[in-house]
Design a protein around this motif. Structure first.
Motif, short mmCIF file in Angstrom:
data_model
loop_
_atom_site.label_atom_id
_atom_site.label_comp_id
_atom_site.label_asym_id
_atom_site.label_seq_id
_atom_site.Cartn_x
_atom_site.Cartn_y
_atom_site.Cartn_z
N MET A 78 33.13 31.02 0.93
CA MET A 78 31.70 30.78 1.79
C MET A 78 31.03 31.95 1.89
SD MET A 78 30.14 28.09 3.32
CE MET A 78 31.27 26.77 3.42
N VAL A 79 31.58 32.86 2.66
CA VAL A 79 30.92 34.20 2.87
C VAL A 79 30.25 34.82 1.61
CG1 VAL A 79 30.80 36.68 3.49
CG2 VAL A 79 32.11 34.76 4.75
N ALA A 80 31.12 34.96 0.40
CA ALA A 80 30.21 35.42 -0.78
C ALA A 80 29.25 34.66 -1.21
CB ALA A 80 31.55 35.47 -1.85
N MET A 81 29.45 33.31 -1.25
CA MET A 81 28.60 32.36 -1.73
C MET A 81 26.98 32.37 -0.90
SD MET A 81 28.34 28.32 -2.39
CE MET A 81 28.95 27.72 -0.64
N THR A 82 27.12 32.64 0.39
CA THR A 82 25.95 32.64 1.33
C THR A 82 25.09 33.78 0.90
OG1 THR A 82 27.15 31.38 2.81
CG2 THR A 82 25.33 32.75 3.69
N VAL A 83 25.86 34.97 0.76
CA VAL A 83 25.21 36.41 0.77
C VAL A 83 24.42 36.60 -0.56
CG1 VAL A 83 25.67 38.51 0.71
CG2 VAL A 83 26.59 37.47 2.48
N SER A 84 25.33 35.98 -1.62
CA SER A 84 24.77 36.34 -3.10
C SER A 84 23.74 35.35 -3.35
CB SER A 84 26.06 35.88 -4.10
OG SER A 84 26.41 34.53 -4.05
N MET A 85 23.32 34.26 -2.52
CA MET A 85 21.86 33.61 -2.69
C MET A 85 20.72 34.51 -2.85
SD MET A 85 22.73 30.11 -0.82
CE MET A 85 23.95 28.65 -1.51
N LEU A 86 21.19 35.49 -1.95
CA LEU A 86 19.83 36.33 -1.84
C LEU A 86 19.65 37.29 -2.87
CD1 LEU A 86 20.73 37.77 2.08
CD2 LEU A 86 18.86 35.86 1.36
N THR A 87 20.37 37.33 -3.80
CA THR A 87 20.30 38.12 -5.08
C THR A 87 19.67 37.31 -6.30
OG1 THR A 87 22.47 37.65 -5.94
CG2 THR A 87 22.07 39.46 -4.34
N LEU A 224 18.18 46.67 -7.17
CA LEU A 224 18.34 45.57 -6.25
C LEU A 224 18.53 46.16 -4.70
CD1 LEU A 224 19.76 42.87 -5.65
CD2 LEU A 224 21.78 43.58 -5.94
N ASP A 225 18.02 45.67 -3.80
CA ASP A 225 18.17 45.97 -2.58
C ASP A 225 19.39 46.11 -2.10
OD1 ASP A 225 17.69 46.84 0.15
OD2 ASP A 225 16.53 44.70 0.54
N TRP A 226 20.33 47.07 -2.09
CA TRP A 226 21.77 47.12 -1.69
C TRP A 226 21.83 47.33 -0.27
CZ3 TRP A 226 25.21 45.71 -4.90
CH2 TRP A 226 25.19 45.75 -6.29
N ARG A 227 20.66 47.89 0.37
CA ARG A 227 20.85 48.02 1.86
C ARG A 227 20.67 46.67 2.36
NH1 ARG A 227 17.33 53.78 2.91
NH2 ARG A 227 18.82 55.07 1.48
N GLY A 228 19.67 46.00 2.00
CA GLY A 228 19.47 44.97 2.72
C GLY A 228 20.61 43.69 2.24
N LEU A 229 21.26 43.79 1.04
CA LEU A 229 22.60 42.92 0.81
C LEU A 229 23.73 43.42 1.73
CD1 LEU A 229 23.51 40.77 -1.08
CD2 LEU A 229 24.12 42.78 -2.54
#
Length: 500
Positions: A78-87, A224-229
């Motif tokens: 769930m955590v991985a899916m939620t965050v990776s949507m931003l990329t 890619l905005d790694w800091r934002g990620l």
């Protein structure tokens, strides 16, 4: 809406798989073939997110896991899916539709195979996180394609057909998964995604273009905005773990984690604005929230995610520990509601092409709130058909919301913002969903304690029913709040055609 296929090729190298070439090759049916291609992959990603739950008891026994470690199989995903949507917007712009989509399907396939073959729980967890990363990237893509490849009068129908297929996967998947676990063990659950991934790869190479959104060649400048990620990941982890800690005996730790989530959110917003003004490529363009309809749609999406995932957790617990129904009864009761939901989505999708989306979303939220409120009339003597009827009412409400919300929130966006909008609203919805499960569990334990009861008590009392009823009332109240935001979707704005 101007079809993005009309955009001329940006370079000879990119031309053979650009949208206009594929459109000429397959004719008017091409946009439906493209939708089918991404639909298969999205079904695989959603199935992988829900079906593993039926294998957790068997997996826990195999690896001798405690409940907390076993739960990370779902939480890590769930955590991985939620965050990776931003990329997703950056990946589409940098690598194009086909390479991004094929890459996610290969990762999902590898995760399924590795998880099924693993003899170590740490490897299973890594496989689940990999599957979550792939699932998060792929899920915003269909909304982008629907808004770009379909005319406005077809977008609702396309959303309905897509939604019907995607909803059937989690509705039927756990039932099939339960049979597979009984026959072949927990490993078979991981292999279920393999045929879907293989089919999606074949369809991708046939119908998915190499271009980025807008029909231009991929390989956009900018990293890619790694800091934002990183900020988004830290904030999400702090929020979810803080909510979990609220259920324990560590209020100070919970408070620190939730404060960390708020600080991460504030810094994330500041950093995204700084990147935007400095000419960088932010993960989430804050200009999206300058569109009133999108901002209100995001509020609805968060509350909708909270109510949907929260009720998905709460209803089975209610049926088993309050009404003393067996697990097989629970599955039987929920299956008709899932099937009704799939067909409702298909019908409402057609309505969304003719009726105002704010009205459809508001109707769906009202039905969802009604289904929660009706739970208060149930007791141990209530007939099963009444419970089935209330569950069906709620799923009809969800069917009104699903195909309408994205269209109502994203139609006013300028065309260049559509990928960012699809990514942002998916992220907000999933964040609400992740929080919803913990919220319902926290409030349930609080109200049980207030009534002098606990889930450990084998006997159902009036106090236990009262505690569950109060949680259902909370969900109904959240839906009522969401209706207020949904009404703001009716505000007319410039359409994406005018701005694109």
């Amino acid at each position: 809406m101007t079809d993005p296929a009309a955009t001329p090729p940006a370079s000879p190298r990119a031309a053979p798989a650009q949208l206009h070439v594929l459109r000429e090759r397959y004719g008017e049916r091409y946009r439906w073939l493209l939708l089918l291609s991404v639909m298969v992959g999205t079904m695989a990603s959603i199935m992988s997110s829900t079906i593993v739950n039926v294998a957790i008891p068997d997996m826990s026994h195999h690896f001798a896991l405690g409940q907390e470690r076993a739960q990370w199989v779902s939480s890590g995903f769930m955590v991985a899916m939620t965050v990776s949507m931003l990329t997703t917007p950056w990946l589409l712009g940098r690598y194009g539709y086909r390479r991004t989509y094929v890459g996610t399907m290969l990762i999902l396939l590898a995760g399924g195979v590795a998880g099924g073959l693993s003899n170590n729980f740490s490897l299973v967890l890594v496989a689940r996180v990999a599957e979550g990363l792939a699932a998060g990237v792929v899920q915003p893509i269909p909304a982008i394609i629907i808004l770009r490849a379909f005319e406005p009068h077809e977008q609702g129908r396309a959303s309905g057909i897509f939604g019907m297929g995607v909803v059937l996967a989690p509705a039927i998947g756990p039932s099939i998964g339960g049979v597979l676990v009984d026959l072949f063990g927990w490993r078979s659950i991981f292999f279920m995604v393999v045929p879907f991934c293989l089919a999606s790869l074949w369809l991708a190479y046939k119908f998915v273009p190499t271009t980025a959104p807008g029909g231009v060649a991929a390989a956009r400048e900018g990293g890619l905005d790694w800091r934002g990620l990183l900020l988004g990941t830290v904030g999400t982890l702090c929020l979810l773990n803080g909510l979990v800690e609220l259920r324990g005996d560590a209020p100070l730790q919970a408070g620190l984690l939730l404060a960390g989530a708020l600080v991460s959110l504030a810094v994330f917003v500041w950093w995204q604005k700084r990147l935007e003004t400095g000419g960088g490529t932010p993960l989430m363009n804050m200009a999206l929230f300058g569109y009133r309809q999108f901002a209100m749609g995001s509020i609805v999406a968060f509350i909708y995610g909270t109510a949907l995932f929260g009720s998905t957790y709460l209803l089975p617990v209610y049926m088993q520990v309050a009404l003393h129904l067996s697990a097989s009864h629970v599955g039987t009761i929920m299956l008709p509601a899932g099937i009704v939901l799939a067909f409702t989505i298909a019908g409402v999708g057609r309505l969304a092409d003719r009726q105002p989306t704010w009205m459809l979303v508001s109707t769906g939220l009202a039905l969802l709130a009604l289904s929660f409120a009706l739970m208060l009339v149930l007791d141990l003597k209530s007939p099963i058909w009444l419970l089935v009827a209330f569950a069906v009412i709620g799923r009809i409400g969800l069917g009104f919301i699903l195909p309408s919300l994205n269209l109502g929130a994203m139609r006013p966006l300028a065309r260049p913002l559509i990928p960012q909008g699809a990514s942002a609203i998916s992220f907000v919805r999933m964040l609400g969903g992740a929080a919803g499960v913990s919220l319902c569990a926290i409030v349930l334990e609080w109200r049980l304690a207030a009534h002098g009861d606990s889930l450990a008590n084998p006997l159902t009392s009036a106090a236990r029913l009262a505690a569950f009823n109060e949680v259902f009332l909370m969900l109904a109240g959240l839906c009522a709040i969401a209706i207020c935001a949904a009404w703001q979707l009716r505000q007319a704005g410039r359409t994406s055609q005018q701005q694109g």
